[in-house]
Design a protein around this motif. Structure first.
Motif, short mmCIF file in Angstrom:
data_model
loop_
_atom_site.label_atom_id
_atom_site.label_comp_id
_atom_site.label_asym_id
_atom_site.label_seq_id
_atom_site.Cartn_x
_atom_site.Cartn_y
_atom_site.Cartn_z
N GLU A 49 13.62 17.48 43.18
CA GLU A 49 12.48 16.72 42.68
C GLU A 49 12.87 15.96 41.43
O GLU A 49 13.75 16.39 40.67
N ALA A 50 12.23 14.81 41.22
CA ALA A 50 12.48 14.00 40.04
C ALA A 50 11.30 13.05 39.84
O ALA A 50 10.39 12.99 40.68
N LYS A 51 11.28 12.32 38.75
CA LYS A 51 10.21 11.38 38.46
C LYS A 51 10.74 9.95 38.52
O LYS A 51 11.94 9.70 38.32
N VAL A 52 9.84 9.01 38.76
CA VAL A 52 10.19 7.60 38.68
C VAL A 52 10.73 7.32 37.28
O VAL A 52 10.16 7.74 36.29
N LEU A 124 15.84 6.23 39.79
CA LEU A 124 14.76 6.28 40.77
C LEU A 124 13.67 5.28 40.36
O LEU A 124 13.21 5.27 39.21
N PRO A 127 7.92 6.09 43.77
CA PRO A 127 7.53 7.43 44.24
C PRO A 127 7.69 7.55 45.75
O PRO A 127 7.61 6.57 46.48
N VAL A 165 10.20 12.27 44.82
CA VAL A 165 10.03 11.51 43.58
C VAL A 165 8.54 11.35 43.29
O VAL A 165 7.77 10.89 44.14
#
Length: 428
Positions: A49-52, A124, A127, A165
């Motif tokens: 998992e990661a964020k924009v 990234l 989403p 994301v």
């Protein structure tokens, strides 16, 4: 949570899944071998998992290079460097370049290949679910010459990892499986330098300067000082570090009188193919023992300089003129014929012996003190010591298969990796 380049979210542990896929590998053109197919096995590691806006690291680990390094050449430590491409799909599309370090243990003949992990970073931007799929890759070997083996998928490849994301507000988009291992362990040929086939009798050395081959081959003219020999076809039987090879080469011997001595120039005629790979400077040094006959007996050593500049891939391979000084040891008409040709290259020696020879030049000689009759003439080469410049390697196996057949460089083993059984490189 920590952010910034290369930092992974603490709540999103990295994931790794193995993917196997059929692969076609194109050996360096220097090998003369057709494409080969095998199976690549790869693990892709990335955060789950990661964020924009996050920049995350993707790691490609080659878990199986399939077949072992064959019994042709030991590969030195830290000479192998892989690079590749990871296909980014789903919410974001891109080709992510990954690169490994030139870091490997010594790889002995008949041992498994070892490739370093390849890494790359991607920012990234949207989403959703971002998939990471291994794609084509390249294997470079730096010694004794730089060669590349290019490998690409021959079937659709499943993702090796998926990143979920979220946007800045923390919204999620669900998740996909992180990659399924597939494929049969059939073995991946990961490259082969090996040889530059000479093509038999058509592979001939190149000439340096181009003198006419139809000149007067006799040195009986009054005050004449320059004598042009005729071009003769010499069949050579060559013993290379990897086996024997027969080839025919056109050779011409010219002479220039200087007092009672003669400066000799041996020229190899015609041209060979362009270099299929980069060749380092000071790598190849040819020499010959010119055979004396008629009134005189013995040999005269002539030699050429090593290549002063690197030869780039695609450039012509030229064999320079071989020069030396002939000090006659007898009075009368003496003949000069091409003799044994020797080529030293990066710690290896190839010797080519004429199965039969032919007189290229006949000159009138007068015996000089310390002349050649019954022995060897004096060497007066092209301003060189007769040895190779240091290449930084003391291992005589570094270029086990570098030879020269009648002036055509055969570069074999410069980037030997693994290949399928019974696909051994060979001269033909």
């Amino acid at each position: 949570m920590l952010g910034g380049a290369g930092l992974l979210l603490a709540a999103a542990p990295a994931q790794a899944a193995e993917v196997a896929y059929k692969t076609e590998c194109i050996p360096p053109s220097i090998s003369g071998l057709p494409p080969v197919e095998g199976t690549t096995k790869v693990e892709i590691t990335a955060p789950a998992e990661a964020k924009v806006g996050d920049e995350v690291e993707v790691v490609w680990k080659t878990t199986q290079a399939a077949s072992s390094n064959p019994d042709v050449l030991d590969l030195d430590k830290d000479t192998v460097k892989p690079t590749g491409t990871v296909k980014v799909g789903g919410a974001q599309t891109a080709d992510l370049a990954v690169e490994g370090e030139r870091s490997n243990p010594p790889i002995k003949k008949n041992s498994p290949m070892v490739l370093s992990d390849m890494k790359g970073k991607i920012k990234l931007t949207a989403p959703g679910e971002v998939t990471l799929t291994p794609d084509k890759y390249n294997i470079n070997v730096s010694k004794p010459i730089s060669t590349d083996t290019k490998c690409s998928p021959k079937e659709a490849v499943k993702p090796g990892a998926t990143i979920k994301v979220t946007d800045a507000g923390g919204a999620t988009t669900g998740g996909l499986p992180t990659g399924l291992p597939t494929g049969l362990p059939t073995g991946l040929p990961t490259g082969l330098p090996t040889g530059l086939p000479t093509g038999g009798a058509s592979a001939t050395p190149t000439g340096g300067s181009s003198s006419s081959s139809g000149g007067d081959t006799s040195g009986s003219g009054g005050g004449k000082s320059d004598f042009t020999g005729k071009e003769v076809q010499i069949p050579y039987q060559c013993k290379t570090p990897i086996g024997d090879k027969n080839a025919t080469s056109p050779v011409q011997i010219n002479a220039k009188k200087d007092g009672g001595n003669y400066g000799l120039t041996v020229q190899f005629k015609k041209s060979v193919m362009d270099s299929p790979a980069d060749i380092p400077k000071d790598s190849v040094k040819p020499s010959m023992e010119v055979k004396l006959g008629g009134a005189d007996k013995g040999t005269v050593h002539v030699e050429g300089p090593t290549n002063a500049e690197p030869i780039k891939s695609g450039q012509p391979i030229n064999i320079p003129d071989l020069t030396g000084t002939y000090k006659p040891g007898a009075d009368g008409k003496s003949t000069l014929s091409p003799g044994v040709l020797t080529v030293k290259a990066l710690g290896t020696t190839t010797t080519c012996t004429p199965s039969k020879t032919e007189v290229s030049l006949e000159i009138d000689t007068a015996a000089q003190p310390g002349g050649a009759a019954g022995g060897s003439g004096s060497a007066g080469g092209a301003g060189t010591s007769g040895g190779l410049a240091e290449t930084g390697s003391s291992n005589d196996g570094v270029l086990r298969a570098l030879g020269l057949v009648a002036g055509t460089v055969i570069l074999l083993g410069g980037a030997v990796f693994t290949f399928l059984p019974k696909r051994r490189a060979r001269l033909r």
